[in-house]
Design an enzyme around this catalytic site. Structure first.
Site, PDB file in Angstrom:
ATOM      1  N   LYS A   1       2.135  -5.619  34.340  1.00  0.00           N
ATOM      2  CA  LYS A   1       1.949  -4.953  33.046  1.00  0.00           C
ATOM      3  C   LYS A   1       0.944  -3.832  33.240  1.00  0.00           C
ATOM      4  O   LYS A   1      -0.220  -4.075  33.561  1.00  0.00           O
ATOM      5  CB  LYS A   1       1.462  -5.942  31.981  1.00  0.00           C
ATOM      6  CG  LYS A   1       1.422  -5.355  30.578  1.00  0.00           C
ATOM      7  CD  LYS A   1       0.975  -6.381  29.557  1.00  0.00           C
ATOM      8  CE  LYS A   1       1.149  -5.861  28.138  1.00  0.00           C
ATOM      9  NZ  LYS A   1       0.437  -4.586  27.887  1.00  0.00           N
TER      10      LYS A   1
ATOM     11  N   ARG B   1      11.558  -5.452  18.879  1.00  0.00           N
ATOM     12  CA  ARG B   1      10.877  -6.565  19.552  1.00  0.00           C
ATOM     13  C   ARG B   1      11.898  -7.635  19.887  1.00  0.00           C
ATOM     14  O   ARG B   1      12.706  -8.025  19.046  1.00  0.00           O
ATOM     15  CB  ARG B   1       9.765  -7.121  18.669  1.00  0.00           C
ATOM     16  CG  ARG B   1       8.677  -7.842  19.444  1.00  0.00           C
ATOM     17  CD  ARG B   1       7.436  -8.039  18.618  1.00  0.00           C
ATOM     18  NE  ARG B   1       6.756  -6.796  18.308  1.00  0.00           N
ATOM     19  CZ  ARG B   1       5.959  -6.128  19.141  1.00  0.00           C
ATOM     20  NH1 ARG B   1       5.771  -6.587  20.368  1.00  0.00           N
ATOM     21  NH2 ARG B   1       5.369  -5.023  18.759  1.00  0.00           N
TER      22      ARG B   1
ATOM     23  N   LYS C   1       5.693 -10.661  27.549  1.00  0.00           N
ATOM     24  CA  LYS C   1       4.448 -10.302  28.214  1.00  0.00           C
ATOM     25  C   LYS C   1       3.617 -11.551  28.421  1.00  0.00           C
ATOM     26  O   LYS C   1       3.553 -12.429  27.563  1.00  0.00           O
ATOM     27  CB  LYS C   1       3.673  -9.250  27.427  1.00  0.00           C
ATOM     28  CG  LYS C   1       3.349  -9.602  25.997  1.00  0.00           C
ATOM     29  CD  LYS C   1       2.652  -8.430  25.306  1.00  0.00           C
ATOM     30  CE  LYS C   1       2.393  -8.709  23.836  1.00  0.00           C
ATOM     31  NZ  LYS C   1       1.736  -7.569  23.129  1.00  0.00           N
TER      32      LYS C   1
ATOM     33  N   PHE D   1      10.188   2.020  33.764  1.00  0.00           N
ATOM     34  CA  PHE D   1      10.631   0.622  33.778  1.00  0.00           C
ATOM     35  C   PHE D   1      11.916   0.388  32.996  1.00  0.00           C
ATOM     36  O   PHE D   1      12.396  -0.741  32.933  1.00  0.00           O
ATOM     37  CB  PHE D   1       9.535  -0.313  33.251  1.00  0.00           C
ATOM     38  CG  PHE D   1       8.914   0.092  31.943  1.00  0.00           C
ATOM     39  CD1 PHE D   1       9.632   0.060  30.765  1.00  0.00           C
ATOM     40  CD2 PHE D   1       7.592   0.507  31.903  1.00  0.00           C
ATOM     41  CE1 PHE D   1       9.051   0.422  29.558  1.00  0.00           C
ATOM     42  CE2 PHE D   1       6.995   0.860  30.708  1.00  0.00           C
ATOM     43  CZ  PHE D   1       7.735   0.821  29.528  1.00  0.00           C
TER      44      PHE D   1
END
Length: 276
Positions: free
Chosen positions: A44, A186, A192, A116
């Site tokens: 991340k 979302r 995460k 990404f």
């Protein structure tokens, strides 16, 4: 004074205008019932989210990022999603560089665009991982980097990797479901994982310092979007105590769960939040 000037810069640094706010894929929090073998894993990055629409870089809020023409010269016509990144624990410095009205050439030479995702591309995420690497091979840009995606065998290996990277200064891990088709919003397709939780709150006041912090700010009084107020003193540098974030500034803090009263436990200042 320098911190205060940075805050003003972040608010007023977008003279190029505002485009349509990009629709982005956003992550959910990791949970234990996922099958880890279904996911690609990556570091991340604590950078500035940037969407390449084929012609220009846009911030998450739709502001046009004033990148130098030479930085963008060999970018593709294909849409890209990624982070403008300077390095681990360099968020404030990265934000300072990319939010300037007039880009500083020497500063932008340090920045890389870590890709990404391929927005609107066909196929599964595994297909898009291959496509991102194939695209990189076709490009001459030294400023585009494909975020490394890797596999882990099990959850023990996942958390071992998390510890290893966090000890090296990384923010955490991202997990992307291998079979996910591209979509925005979302989603459980993107998770995460960090050893701590984080959230945003608005600065509404200050608590005066004591002892060695006499005459400085001892803690920030903040209010969550749900209306809960509490103090954050941990994580503040001497510079921030001398010139704290202004009233109304949104900050990001980290914490470890909630108290019985619903307040963050062990809240610690992380950074001034910027969603552009």
């Amino acid at each position: 004074m320098m911190i205060r000037l940075l805050i003003v810069l972040w608010v007023c640094a977008w003279p190029l205008g505002v485009a349509a706010k990009p629709e982005l894929l956003l992550a959910q929090i990791y949970h234990e019932d996922v099958d880890i073998q279904d996911y690609w894993v990556s570091e991340k990055l604590d950078g500035v989210r940037a969407y390449w629409d084929g012609k220009q870089l846009l911030s998450r809020g739709g502001n046009i990022i004033a990148a130098p023409s030479w930085f963008l010269a060999d970018f593709p016509s294909q849409k890209l999603d990624g982070e403008l990144w300077l390095g681990r624990q360099q968020f404030a410095a990265t934000l300072s560089i990319v939010s300037k009205q007039q880009p500083v050439q020497s500063e932008w030479q340090q920045i890389r665009y870590y890709v990404f995702e391929l927005p609107e591309a066909a196929g599964t995420f595994s297909d898009r991982v291959l496509a991102m690497h194939a695209l990189k091979q076709q490009l001459n840009s030294p400023y585009i980097v494909i975020v490394p995606q890797f596999r882990v065998a099990d959850k023990q290996q996942l958390f071992t990797k998390l510890t290893e990277l966090e000890q090296a200064g990384a923010e955490g891990l991202m997990l992307h479901h291998q079979a996910a088709l591209y979509h925005t919003g979302r989603s459980q397709a993107l998770l995460k994982l960090k050893t701590y939780q984080d959230a945003e709150a608005e600065v509404v006041g200050y608590r005066p310092g004591k002892g060695k912090y006499q005459g400085m700010v001892g803690a920030l009084i903040v209010k969550t979007p749900e209306g809960k107020t509490f103090a954050i003193g941990s994580g503040l540098t001497d510079a921030l105590r001398e010139t704290p974030p202004e009233i109304g500034t949104v900050i990001t803090y980290r914490y470890n769960g909630l108290t019985v009263h619903g307040l963050p436990r062990f809240a610690r200042f992380l950074k001034v939040h910027s969603d552009f």
